[in-house]
Every structure is written in C-alpha cells, then in structure tokens.
Design a protein around this motif. Structure first.
Motif, PDB file in Angstrom:
ATOM      1  N   ASP A  78       0.799  -1.227   0.000  1.00 49.99           N
ATOM      2  CA  ASP A  78       0.000   0.000   0.000  1.00 49.99           C
ATOM      3  C   ASP A  78       0.830   1.274   0.000  1.00 49.99           C
ATOM      4  N   ALA A  79       1.825   1.350   0.851  1.00 49.13           N
ATOM      5  CA  ALA A  79       2.593   2.591   0.987  1.00 49.13           C
ATOM      6  C   ALA A  79       3.695   2.744  -0.062  1.00 49.13           C
ATOM      7  N   ALA A  80       3.998   1.702  -0.807  1.00 50.91           N
ATOM      8  CA  ALA A  80       5.135   1.760  -1.726  1.00 50.91           C
ATOM      9  C   ALA A  80       4.982   2.854  -2.780  1.00 50.91           C
ATOM     10  N   LEU A  81       3.851   2.914  -3.435  1.00 47.79           N
ATOM     11  CA  LEU A  81       3.651   3.925  -4.467  1.00 47.79           C
ATOM     12  C   LEU A  81       3.713   5.330  -3.877  1.00 47.79           C
ATOM     13  N   THR A  82       3.129   5.518  -2.718  1.00 48.98           N
ATOM     14  CA  THR A  82       3.168   6.824  -2.062  1.00 48.98           C
ATOM     15  C   THR A  82       4.600   7.262  -1.803  1.00 48.98           C
ATOM     16  N   TRP A  83       5.397   6.377  -1.202  1.00 50.55           N
ATOM     17  CA  TRP A  83       6.776   6.734  -0.874  1.00 50.55           C
ATOM     18  C   TRP A  83       7.628   6.927  -2.120  1.00 50.55           C
ATOM     19  N   LEU A  84       7.449   6.091  -3.114  1.00 52.06           N
ATOM     20  CA  LEU A  84       8.221   6.260  -4.350  1.00 52.06           C
ATOM     21  C   LEU A  84       7.878   7.578  -5.031  1.00 52.06           C
ATOM     22  N   THR A  85       6.616   7.959  -4.991  1.00 54.39           N
ATOM     23  CA  THR A  85       6.180   9.222  -5.588  1.00 54.39           C
ATOM     24  C   THR A  85       6.747  10.412  -4.815  1.00 54.39           C
ATOM     25  N   ILE A  86       6.740  10.334  -3.503  1.00 54.42           N
ATOM     26  CA  ILE A  86       7.322  11.397  -2.677  1.00 54.42           C
ATOM     27  C   ILE A  86       8.813  11.535  -2.954  1.00 54.42           C
ATOM     28  N   LEU A  87       9.506  10.413  -3.012  1.00 57.02           N
ATOM     29  CA  LEU A  87      10.950  10.452  -3.287  1.00 57.02           C
ATOM     30  C   LEU A  87      11.229  11.043  -4.659  1.00 57.02           C
ATOM     31  N   ALA A  89       9.340  13.229  -6.261  1.00 59.66           N
ATOM     32  CA  ALA A  89       9.051  14.665  -6.165  1.00 59.66           C
ATOM     33  C   ALA A  89      10.184  15.418  -5.478  1.00 59.66           C
ATOM     34  N   ARG A  90      10.859  14.762  -4.548  1.00 58.20           N
ATOM     35  CA  ARG A  90      11.973  15.388  -3.828  1.00 58.20           C
ATOM     36  C   ARG A  90      13.307  15.145  -4.528  1.00 58.20           C
ATOM     37  N   GLN A  91      13.261  14.548  -5.707  1.00 56.71           N
ATOM     38  CA  GLN A  91      14.433  14.285  -6.535  1.00 56.71           C
ATOM     39  C   GLN A  91      15.470  13.399  -5.842  1.00 56.71           C
ATOM     40  N   VAL A  92      14.979  12.442  -5.078  1.00 57.93           N
ATOM     41  CA  VAL A  92      15.851  11.465  -4.429  1.00 57.93           C
ATOM     42  C   VAL A  92      16.005  10.286  -5.385  1.00 57.93           C
ATOM     43  N   PRO A  93      17.222   9.970  -5.798  1.00 58.38           N
ATOM     44  CA  PRO A  93      17.414   8.813  -6.689  1.00 58.38           C
ATOM     45  C   PRO A  93      16.992   7.523  -5.985  1.00 58.38           C
ATOM     46  N   VAL A  94      16.291   6.686  -6.709  1.00 54.37           N
ATOM     47  CA  VAL A  94      15.777   5.431  -6.159  1.00 54.37           C
ATOM     48  C   VAL A  94      16.245   4.270  -7.016  1.00 54.37           C
ATOM     49  N   GLY A  95      16.692   3.218  -6.349  1.00 59.12           N
ATOM     50  CA  GLY A  95      17.080   1.999  -7.036  1.00 59.12           C
ATOM     51  C   GLY A  95      16.485   0.797  -6.347  1.00 59.12           C
ATOM     52  N   VAL A  96      16.460  -0.299  -7.064  1.00 57.12           N
ATOM     53  CA  VAL A  96      15.965  -1.563  -6.536  1.00 57.12           C
ATOM     54  C   VAL A  96      17.100  -2.562  -6.594  1.00 57.12           C
ATOM     55  N   ILE A  97      17.280  -3.306  -5.504  1.00 56.84           N
ATOM     56  CA  ILE A  97      18.242  -4.398  -5.485  1.00 56.84           C
ATOM     57  C   ILE A  97      17.459  -5.702  -5.390  1.00 56.84           C
ATOM     58  N   THR A  98      17.911  -6.689  -6.129  1.00 56.26           N
ATOM     59  CA  THR A  98      17.164  -7.937  -6.171  1.00 56.26           C
ATOM     60  C   THR A  98      18.052  -9.105  -6.552  1.00 56.26           C
ATOM     61  N   LEU A 117       9.415   5.101 -11.752  1.00 55.49           N
ATOM     62  CA  LEU A 117       9.845   5.712 -10.500  1.00 55.49           C
ATOM     63  C   LEU A 117      11.169   5.140 -10.000  1.00 55.49           C
ATOM     64  N   ILE A 118      11.690   4.144 -10.702  1.00 47.79           N
ATOM     65  CA  ILE A 118      12.918   3.458 -10.313  1.00 47.79           C
ATOM     66  C   ILE A 118      14.020   3.822 -11.292  1.00 47.79           C
ATOM     67  N   GLY A 119      15.097   4.404 -10.782  1.00 52.06           N
ATOM     68  CA  GLY A 119      16.184   4.837 -11.645  1.00 52.06           C
ATOM     69  C   GLY A 119      17.209   3.767 -11.971  1.00 52.06           C
ATOM     70  N   ALA A 120      17.295   2.715 -11.145  1.00 47.21           N
ATOM     71  CA  ALA A 120      18.293   1.670 -11.378  1.00 47.21           C
ATOM     72  C   ALA A 120      17.795   0.352 -10.799  1.00 47.21           C
ATOM     73  N   VAL A 121      18.143  -0.719 -11.489  1.00 44.29           N
ATOM     74  CA  VAL A 121      17.866  -2.061 -10.997  1.00 44.29           C
ATOM     75  C   VAL A 121      19.212  -2.772 -10.917  1.00 44.29           C
ATOM     76  N   VAL A 122      19.547  -3.211  -9.721  1.00 43.28           N
ATOM     77  CA  VAL A 122      20.810  -3.914  -9.519  1.00 43.28           C
ATOM     78  C   VAL A 122      20.484  -5.369  -9.245  1.00 43.28           C
ATOM     79  N   ASP A 123      20.996  -6.243 -10.115  1.00 42.61           N
ATOM     80  CA  ASP A 123      20.785  -7.670  -9.909  1.00 42.61           C
ATOM     81  C   ASP A 123      22.128  -8.317  -9.573  1.00 42.61           C
ATOM     82  N   GLY A 124      22.152  -9.611  -9.426  1.00 42.63           N
ATOM     83  CA  GLY A 124      23.355 -10.312  -8.974  1.00 42.63           C
ATOM     84  C   GLY A 124      24.343 -10.680 -10.045  1.00 42.63           C
TER      85      GLY A 124
END
Length: 172
Positions: A78-87, A89-98, A117-124
């Motif tokens: 539930d909160a993921a989209l809200t937080w990603l959108t806030i980040l 808007a505040r120009q905070v770079p966001v990445g996902v690790i998986t 909303l995701i600027g980078a995806v880091v995989d193994g």
C-alpha cells in the motif's frame, strides 16, 4: 535510496510459494514442497535457498519458469507507491536491489506500474557474492572497503552510512 523488491516494495510471496510448488511437481519430487520455510529465506539467491532446503539444484530452472507464469500474483504494498512518488518529487534517486534476473525484475516493476519511479535495478549478475546486499555498493556513497552495503545497522554505520533501515514484511 535503495529498496529490496520482494517483501519490501512488493508482496511476491504467492509467486515464490506457487513457483516452488510447481517446480516440485514438475520435478516429480516425493511429498509436499517445503513451503513453510520459504518466506524466512526471502532475499537470498534461489540457489542458496535450494541448497539450504536440501533440494536439488535442478529445481532452479523449473522454479524460474514457474515464477514467470505467476507474476500476476504480485501486489504492490500500500505505501510503496506513495513513498516512491514522494521520493521522485523530492528528486531522491531510487534503485531496486534484487536477486532476481534483471529481465524478471524489470518486468515486475512494469507490471506493478512503478518502473518509471525506479532509476536503477541492480541484480546479482557479474558479482562475486550473489546476494543483493553484496552489490548495492556502487549506488551508495557509504559502503565498506569492498563496495558492500550490509543489511545490518552496525555494518552500515561502520561503512559510514548515516542511516540504515531495513524491514522484512513477509509473514513468518
């Protein structure tokens, strides 16, 4: 800011359990798949999970095939989209690790409607330790001398990170 995909941004437990159940059946393993232990191992590489469960490595490819057919079961928390959108808007770079293969991870992000909303995806791939915590370093300023970002707060502080926060939301 880095987020783990499974269990942090998205509830993918149904995919994991369904994929193991399907791979188990396709491999004609005796008895029931050990599903109750799976959520506690979330975030670890598939091969590590199989080894810890004492399961044959040949299940890995069957698991990945099954998981690819079950992506519609993923749900954005539930909160993921809200937080990603806030980040954003505040120009905070966001990445996902998986620990997922890159194509699966990016496909899942698109399905969940958060890929933009995701600027980078880091995989193994291409890293000595196939674990998300081991290769997030290139996206962070505060890493240890080997470029690793640990999930533990003490390790993060020793690495010079101001704040380290983690959460596992899978049900035990």
């Amino acid at each position: 800011m880095l987020f783990d995909l499974d269990g942090t941004l998205a509830d993918t437990e149904a995919i994991s359990t369904g994929a193991l159940r399907g791979a188990w059946a396709r491999a004609q393993q005796a008895g029931e798949a050990p599903l109750e232990e799976l959520p506690a191992m979330a975030g670890q590489p598939l091969e590590t999970i199989l080894a810890r469960l004492g399961l044959p490595a040949r299940l890995a490819e069957l698991y990945r095939q099954e998981a690819a057919t079950l992506t519609s079961r993923a749900r954005l928390f539930d909160a993921a989209l809200t937080w990603l959108t806030i980040l954003r808007a505040r120009q905070v770079p966001v990445g996902v690790i998986t620990g997922k293969q890159r194509a699966r991870a990016t496909g899942l992000l698109q399905q969940l409607c958060i890929a933009d909303l995701i600027g980078a995806v880091v995989d193994g791939s291409g890293h000595e330790r196939p674990q998300p915590a081991a290769y997030a370093g290139p996206l962070l300023h505060g890493t240890d001398d080997r470029g690793r970002f640990g999930s533990g707060a003490r390790r993060g502080r020793r690495a010079g990170t101001g704040h380290v926060c983690g959460a596992r939301v899978y049900r035990p």
